[in-house]
Design an enzyme around this catalytic site. Structure first.
Site, PDB file in Angstrom:
ATOM      1  N   TYR A   1      17.005  36.156 -75.075  1.00 24.08           N
ATOM      2  CA  TYR A   1      15.908  37.062 -74.707  1.00 24.08           C
ATOM      3  C   TYR A   1      16.299  38.505 -74.981  1.00 24.08           C
ATOM      4  CZ  TYR A   1      12.666  39.580 -71.618  1.00 24.08           C
ATOM      5  OH  TYR A   1      11.741  40.450 -71.103  1.00 24.08           O
TER       6      TYR A   1
ATOM      7  N   LYS B   1      14.689  41.422 -77.589  1.00 26.05           N
ATOM      8  CA  LYS B   1      14.119  42.686 -77.124  1.00 26.05           C
ATOM      9  C   LYS B   1      14.790  43.872 -77.811  1.00 26.05           C
ATOM     10  CE  LYS B   1      11.029  40.881 -74.516  1.00 26.05           C
ATOM     11  NZ  LYS B   1       9.606  40.992 -74.892  1.00 26.05           N
TER      12      LYS B   1
END
Length: 255
Positions: free
Chosen positions: A155, A159
């Protein structure tokens, strides 16, 4: 309803991840301000919330697939084009230590969070170039784009990549009127509640993230490009995120 006021009448906005907390707020705020919104998500049931909302067109699909991205842009062309792209789609619930992440899981997170943003962004900028005009891209980042969460390596990597993508687009296409920025919200959990780890003392409302998107997409942010706007209650500014764990020394001064 938010007290923030912007005018988006006549503009067309594409919001991905529209069925989630932030996605629903984005769709609501842009439509409240007059925009025509295409709301995309792979969650067909979640999109039913927009069934009777004026000026909202829903599309069910996996945006990591090129044919879905092509279909979305075909719809936009028929509807008159695109002004603002908000890349909000993401897999957020994976909590796996890096040492245990398998290739399939890694690829799934990267596809949902990053590949989808690439496929839509590259189509958006090509459309704007052919149309001889500019446009706005907003990528939904996270504090994980610059700091690491526990057990969320995939994740956080996506990002950080979304922030890099916004900078690349800003540098390469800013002269053609394309602006690409990011929003990095923290602790968006639905209803606002107390939060001792945030300097603001509370969590972030989805509507506050949506208001940041309205600002970044507006002429008021005309000179913001390649920027990360942190809607995090001061989280990024704090040296330590949990005051209860701060060590003290020398008569009470913080270590």
């Amino acid at each position: 309803m938010s007290a923030v006021r912007f005018d988006y009448w006549g503009e067309r906005v594409l919001v991905t991840g529209a069925a989630g907390l932030i996605g629903r707020a984005l769709v609501a705020r842009f439509t409240e301000c007059g925009a025509d919104v295409v709301a995309v998500d792979c969650d067909a049931d979640g999109l039913k919330a927009f069934r009777h909302v004026p000026r909202v067109t829903t599309v069910v699909g996996d945006l990591a697939r090129e044919e879905v991205a092509d279909d979305v842009f075909a719809r936009l062309h028929r509807a008159g084009g695109l002004d603002v792209l908000v890349n909000n789609a993401a897999i957020t619930e994976v909590r796996t230590p890096f040492i245990d992440i398998g290739t399939a899981l890694w690829d799934e997170v990267v596809a949902a969070n990053l590949r989808s943003a690439y496929l839509l962004s590259v189509r958006a900028v090509r459309y704007w170039r052919e149309a001889g005009r500019g446009g706005v891209i907003i990528n939904m980042s996270s504090p994980g784009g610059s700091r690491a969460h526990d057990d969320q390596a995939a994740y956080d990597v996506t990002k950080a990549a979304l922030e890099a993508l916004a900078r690349a687009i800003a540098v390469e296409l800013g002269g053609q009127g394309v602006r690409a920025n990011c929003i990095a919200p923290a602790s968006v959990v639905g209803d606002v509640r107390p939060a001792t780890d945030l300097p603001s003392g509370r969590t972030t409302a989805p509507e506050e993230v949506a208001d940041a998107a309205l600002f970044l997409a507006s002429p008021a942010a005309a000179q913001l490009n390649g920027h990360v706007l942190r809607v995090d209650g001061g989280l990024h500014a704090r040296l330590r995120t949990d005051p209860s764990q701060e060590q003290q020394r020398d008569g009470g001064r913080l270590a």
